[in-house]
Design an enzyme around this catalytic site. Structure first.
Site, PDB file in Angstrom:
ATOM      1  N   LYS A   1     -31.399  25.355  10.387  1.00  0.00           N
ATOM      2  CA  LYS A   1     -30.540  24.955  11.512  1.00  0.00           C
ATOM      3  C   LYS A   1     -29.362  24.099  11.035  1.00  0.00           C
ATOM      4  CE  LYS A   1     -32.226  20.604  13.168  1.00  0.00           C
ATOM      5  NZ  LYS A   1     -32.382  19.750  14.288  1.00  0.00           N
TER       6      LYS A   1
ATOM      7  N   LYS B   1     -41.500  11.558   8.848  1.00  0.00           N
ATOM      8  CA  LYS B   1     -40.597  10.443   8.526  1.00  0.00           C
ATOM      9  C   LYS B   1     -41.246   9.463   7.564  1.00  0.00           C
ATOM     10  CE  LYS B   1     -37.051  10.534  12.021  1.00  0.00           C
ATOM     11  NZ  LYS B   1     -36.205   9.792  12.936  1.00  0.00           N
TER      12      LYS B   1
ATOM     13  N   LYS C   1     -26.527  17.712  10.144  1.00  0.00           N
ATOM     14  CA  LYS C   1     -25.586  16.798   9.469  1.00  0.00           C
ATOM     15  C   LYS C   1     -26.005  16.533   8.029  1.00  0.00           C
ATOM     16  CE  LYS C   1     -27.934  13.068  11.903  1.00  0.00           C
ATOM     17  NZ  LYS C   1     -28.404  13.582  13.166  1.00  0.00           N
TER      18      LYS C   1
HETATM   19  P1  ATP Z   1     -29.702  16.857  12.506  1.00  0.00           P
HETATM   20  O1  ATP Z   1     -30.656  17.935  12.106  1.00  0.00           O
HETATM   21  O2  ATP Z   1     -28.286  17.132  12.234  1.00  0.00           O
HETATM   22  O3  ATP Z   1     -30.162  15.496  12.060  1.00  0.00           O
HETATM   23  P2  ATP Z   1     -30.889  16.284  14.874  1.00  0.00           P
HETATM   24  O4  ATP Z   1     -32.026  17.247  14.983  1.00  0.00           O
HETATM   25  O5  ATP Z   1     -31.174  14.896  14.424  1.00  0.00           O
HETATM   26  O6  ATP Z   1     -29.722  16.878  14.058  1.00  0.00           O
HETATM   27  P3  ATP Z   1     -30.777  15.244  17.315  1.00  0.00           P
HETATM   28  O7  ATP Z   1     -29.846  14.103  17.423  1.00  0.00           O
HETATM   29  O8  ATP Z   1     -32.236  14.988  17.147  1.00  0.00           O
HETATM   30  O9  ATP Z   1     -30.237  16.187  16.212  1.00  0.00           O
HETATM   31  O10 ATP Z   1     -30.653  16.246  18.476  1.00  0.00           O
HETATM   32  C1  ATP Z   1     -29.792  16.151  19.531  1.00  0.00           C
HETATM   33  C2  ATP Z   1     -29.972  17.430  20.305  1.00  0.00           C
HETATM   34  O11 ATP Z   1     -29.293  18.519  19.633  1.00  0.00           O
HETATM   35  C3  ATP Z   1     -31.432  17.863  20.429  1.00  0.00           C
HETATM   36  O12 ATP Z   1     -31.673  18.287  21.762  1.00  0.00           O
HETATM   37  C4  ATP Z   1     -31.560  19.012  19.458  1.00  0.00           C
HETATM   38  O13 ATP Z   1     -32.526  19.943  19.885  1.00  0.00           O
HETATM   39  C5  ATP Z   1     -30.162  19.624  19.462  1.00  0.00           C
HETATM   40  N1  ATP Z   1     -29.819  20.283  18.180  1.00  0.00           N
HETATM   41  C6  ATP Z   1     -29.705  19.693  16.960  1.00  0.00           C
HETATM   42  N2  ATP Z   1     -29.354  20.586  16.013  1.00  0.00           N
HETATM   43  C7  ATP Z   1     -29.230  21.793  16.637  1.00  0.00           C
HETATM   44  C8  ATP Z   1     -28.888  23.128  16.195  1.00  0.00           C
HETATM   45  N3  ATP Z   1     -28.573  23.387  14.941  1.00  0.00           N
HETATM   46  N4  ATP Z   1     -28.844  24.121  17.115  1.00  0.00           N
HETATM   47  C9  ATP Z   1     -29.136  23.856  18.419  1.00  0.00           C
HETATM   48  N5  ATP Z   1     -29.478  22.630  18.892  1.00  0.00           N
HETATM   49  C10 ATP Z   1     -29.526  21.607  18.029  1.00  0.00           C
END
Ligand code: ATP
Ligand code: LTN
Length: 333
Positions: free
Chosen positions: A197, A115, A200
């Site tokens: 993965k 970050k 958003k």
């Molecule tokens: P993004 O990558 O969209 O910013 P993120 O990693 O910030 O998503 P978080 O808000 O940190 O998402 O995660 C919320 C939960 O969703 C966590 O437990 C994370 O492991 C799960 N998660 C996020 N993206 C995925 C995915 N593509 N497949 C499975 N689980 C996911």
């Protein structure tokens, strides 16, 4: 019986719109576990300001996401749902724990390194001490398990180290929590980027929970597959990652095995398969979206959930904080 249930706690940053990856990878599993564990889930709004937020958006997301979590099946009767900033003990314990956390430990956190590389103009102290606040979030509630994605494992391990250090000085104050990383966690990949993965940050390949059916159908029509026209719908993660991802989504939603899916689409091309997966997603998300839309309009109800959640959470949190204050020598009145 209630007393013997193991306790589970996790936090979610209200920093963006929820998507199918969040639902299948996390929320759905949490909702399914509500009877087995005593569950605490909170929106980590205090964590989000480590990177700049637009205040009006953060405020809106903090309440909208509560509606979405409830709509996904997180029953507020069975789970304690609350907003982090409503429970002052998080910040209070965080200060104490920061005096038992080493500069070197925080410097090794990969999320801080990532970050701070991404936000070079705003490497603030909060970004650096974020894992201490996360340790406080967890240790206040004495949970047995902390369900998180792989990326958060390092922070839970740091939490364990801080707790062990504190306990070794003052006796058994904190329960030592275990990270709980779901194997079924279904890593959902982006529809346009099956190597990465679903996230958003790549909205074209990301299905948001609040997307309308037309948008979802369009995203699935544009999903990346391959040019295999002989034997298209076949599970081969290595060579056909786009198809494997769609099959995984379809299997998770319908409960069908990969073999059953291969049979169902035998002799049919992607022109049939992709819309069928889209349809399954539309039908799964339709009641969630409708329920979330309904709940969002009932602000008084949502505020009430947050009010009750904060009350139940601070009752537990306060017990731990009092103990900590006493142990470190703060004068009690
Ligand atoms: P993004 O990558 O969209 O910013 P993120 O990693 O910030 O998503 P978080 O808000 O940190 O998402 O995660 C919320 C939960 O969703 C966590 O437990 C994370 O492991 C799960 N998660 C996020 N993206 C995925 C995915 N593509 N497949 C499975 N689980 C996911
Ligand atoms: N760091 C987590 C969110 C988070 C959390 C927590 C998770 C904050 N506090 C306590 C589990 C327990 C994230 O960025 N996903």
């Amino acid at each position: 019986m209630e007393e013997t249930k193991k306790r589970m706690l996790s936090g979610i940053q209200p920093s963006g719109d929820l998507h199918l990856g969040n639902y299948l990878g996390a929320i759905k599993n949490w909702a399914d576990r509500a009877d087995e564990f005593e569950c605490y889930y909170f929106m980590a709004d205090m964590h989000t300001i480590t990177v700049r937020q637009t205040p009006a958006d953060l405020r809106k997301r903090s309440i909208n996401q509560l509606a979405q979590y409830i709509a996904c099946g997180l029953d507020p009767e069975k789970n304690v749902l609350f907003l982090q900033s409503h429970v002052p003990q998080h910040a209070q314990l965080s200060w104490v724990l920061s005096c038992y956390t080493m500069f070197g430990e925080l410097s090794r956190m990969t999320q801080f390194k990532d970050k701070s590389a991404k936000h070079k103009d705003n490497i603030n102290a909060g970004l650096f001490t974020y894992p201490v606040l996360m340790a406080a979030d967890i240790l206040l509630y004495q949970p047995d398990y902390v369900p998180v994605g792989e990326d958060q494992k390092q922070h839970v391990e740091l939490t364990r180290n801080i707790a062990q250090r504190f306990n070794s000085i003052y006796g058994d104050v904190f329960k030592i929590p275990e990270p709980y990383i779901s194997k079924m966690g279904a890593r959902i990949y982006g529809l346009t980027t099956p190597g990465e993965k679903m996230s958003k940050s790549i909205p074209e390949g990301c299905v948001f929970l609040m997307d309308d059916p037309d948008t979802i159908a369009r995203k699935f029509k544009r999903a990346v597959t391959d040019s295999d026209s002989v034997n298209p719908v076949r599970y081969d993660r290595e060579n056909k990652p786009g198809v494997a991802n769609l099959m995984n989504i379809y299997a998770t939603l319908t409960g069908k095995s990969f073999e059953e899916i291969e049979k169902e689409f035998e002799g049919k091309g992607y022109g049939v398969f992709k819309p069928a997966v889209g349809e399954a997603v539309i039908e799964t998300l339709r009641p969630i979206r409708e329920e979330a839309d309904r709940l969002i309009k009932d602000k008084a109800y949502l505020d009430d959930i947050y009010r009750q959640g904060a009350e139940r959470a601070s009752y537990i949190a306060n017990k731990t904080l009092r103990k900590v204050y006493k142990k470190v020598g703060f004068y009690q009145i």
